[in-house]
Write an enzyme that holds these catalytic residues in place. Structure first.
Site, short mmCIF file in Angstrom:
data_model
loop_
_atom_site.label_atom_id
_atom_site.label_comp_id
_atom_site.label_asym_id
_atom_site.label_seq_id
_atom_site.Cartn_x
_atom_site.Cartn_y
_atom_site.Cartn_z
N HIS A 258 -12.45 -1.69 3.72
CA HIS A 258 -10.87 -1.75 3.95
C HIS A 258 -10.43 -1.32 5.45
O HIS A 258 -10.01 -2.26 5.99
CB HIS A 258 -10.25 -0.90 2.84
CG HIS A 258 -8.52 -1.17 2.70
ND1 HIS A 258 -8.13 -0.87 1.67
CD2 HIS A 258 -7.79 -1.34 3.77
CE1 HIS A 258 -6.80 -0.86 1.89
NE2 HIS A 258 -6.63 -1.45 3.01
N HIS B 14 -1.99 3.49 8.81
CA HIS B 14 -3.09 2.79 8.29
C HIS B 14 -3.21 1.49 8.84
O HIS B 14 -2.26 0.54 9.11
CB HIS B 14 -2.78 2.51 6.78
CG HIS B 14 -3.42 1.63 6.10
ND1 HIS B 14 -4.92 2.03 5.84
CD2 HIS B 14 -3.19 0.36 5.55
CE1 HIS B 14 -5.41 0.83 5.25
NE2 HIS B 14 -4.71 -0.02 5.13
N TYR C 227 -4.85 24.38 20.80
CA TYR C 227 -5.24 23.74 22.00
C TYR C 227 -3.80 23.05 22.43
O TYR C 227 -2.99 22.40 21.30
CB TYR C 227 -6.17 22.80 21.83
CG TYR C 227 -6.53 21.72 22.75
CD1 TYR C 227 -6.89 21.73 24.02
CD2 TYR C 227 -5.82 20.33 22.67
CE1 TYR C 227 -7.04 20.96 24.93
CE2 TYR C 227 -5.76 19.28 23.55
CZ TYR C 227 -6.58 19.74 24.91
OH TYR C 227 -6.62 18.85 25.55
N GLU D 238 1.08 -1.09 -0.18
CA GLU D 238 -0.16 -0.18 0.18
C GLU D 238 0.83 1.28 -0.06
O GLU D 238 0.45 2.46 0.50
CB GLU D 238 -0.97 -0.05 1.11
CG GLU D 238 -1.85 -1.26 1.03
CD GLU D 238 -2.91 -1.47 2.12
OE1 GLU D 238 -4.05 -1.46 1.85
OE2 GLU D 238 -2.64 -1.60 3.12
N TYR E 190 -17.85 16.13 19.70
CA TYR E 190 -16.74 17.12 19.29
C TYR E 190 -15.57 16.89 18.87
O TYR E 190 -14.87 17.42 18.12
CB TYR E 190 -16.89 18.20 20.54
CG TYR E 190 -15.93 17.84 21.53
CD1 TYR E 190 -16.29 17.06 22.78
CD2 TYR E 190 -14.43 18.29 21.54
CE1 TYR E 190 -15.34 16.91 23.75
CE2 TYR E 190 -13.62 18.13 22.56
CZ TYR E 190 -13.93 17.39 23.66
OH TYR E 190 -13.21 16.82 24.63
N HIS F 60 -6.43 -1.70 9.83
CA HIS F 60 -7.80 -2.24 9.49
C HIS F 60 -8.37 -2.71 11.11
O HIS F 60 -8.84 -3.60 11.56
CB HIS F 60 -7.58 -3.81 9.05
CG HIS F 60 -7.19 -3.66 7.54
ND1 HIS F 60 -6.59 -4.63 7.03
CD2 HIS F 60 -6.42 -2.53 6.71
CE1 HIS F 60 -6.25 -4.28 5.65
NE2 HIS F 60 -5.92 -3.05 5.64
ZN ZN Z 1 -5.04 -2.00 4.14
#
Ligand code: ZN
Length: 209
Positions: free
Chosen positions: A153, A90, A206, A71, A111, A92
């Site tokens: 995904h 990234h 913040y 990826e 929020y 899952h």
């Molecule tokens: Zn993935």
């Protein structure tokens, strides 16, 4: 280079240790001079060593003994399109992925959604993993945002550096769980746009800058 490789591996291990990810599905990268360093494809992060982390330049030339994550393309495209992105996580993760399987976006039910730059976290259209089509769909969903879900995904979050990217990924997964739970009880009312504008402004100033 080795310091950054070690940091990427440490982040990948932390992502699995905290339950955000299982096995080798997720991946992590950090911006480096002339490109980025990304986790290798299909390797157990507990068995990997820092030198297994792969440097890739912005022309997609990989250097090192391992093949980069399948990826890598969206990592490259996010760094190219978003100068503020210093690191990408990234995963899952279970709740984000469950909502992404229904192609739901996360609205302003809480929020903290403003953490990711707007009044929603969008869900990128489905495309095959590793493709340019997926990368394009993600960049679209990430407009004005630092996170998105990915249909059928998972989710992707970027931050200034690895620690922040991981912390924000943990926050997004928590929000997805809260949204999922709230939906069991009914349709949560959403915060109005004016209130989210106030929160967005507060987040800009913040905490530790
Ligand atoms: Zn993935």
């Amino acid at each position: 280079m080795n310091v950054l490789q070690a940091a990427v591996l440490e982040c990948a291990r932390a992502m699995n240790a905290c339950g955000l990810n299982r096995g080798t599905a997720g991946n992590v990268s950090v911006r480096a001079e002339g490109g980025f360093i990304v986790t290798p494809t299909g390797m157990d992060y507990l068995r990997a060593v820092p030198a297994d982390m792969v440097f890739m330049d912005m022309q997609s030339e990989a250097k090192g003994k391992r093949k980069p994550s399948s990826e890598w393309r969206f990592h490259r495209d996010i760094y190219a399109a978003r100068p503020e992105a210093g690191a990408i996580v990234h995963t899952h993760s279970p709740f984000a992925t469950s909502l992404a399987c229904l192609r739901m976006e996360i609205p302003a039910f809480h929020y903290m959604i403003a953490r990711f730059g707007g009044d929603s976290v969008r869900c990128a259209d489905y495309a095959t993993f590793g493709t340019q089509a997926l990368s394009d769909a993600m960049l679209k969903a990430l407009q004005g945002r630092s996170a998105c879900l990915m249909a059928q995904h998972g989710m992707t979050v970027f931050g200034r550096e690895l620690e922040q990217a991981l912390a924000h990924a943990v926050e997004l997964e928590a929000l997805c769980e809260q949204y999922w739970r709230a939906l069991q009880l009914g349709q949560p009312p959403l915060l109005p746009a004016e209130e989210m504008a106030v929160i967005l402004e507060k987040f800009r100033t913040y905490g530790q800058q």
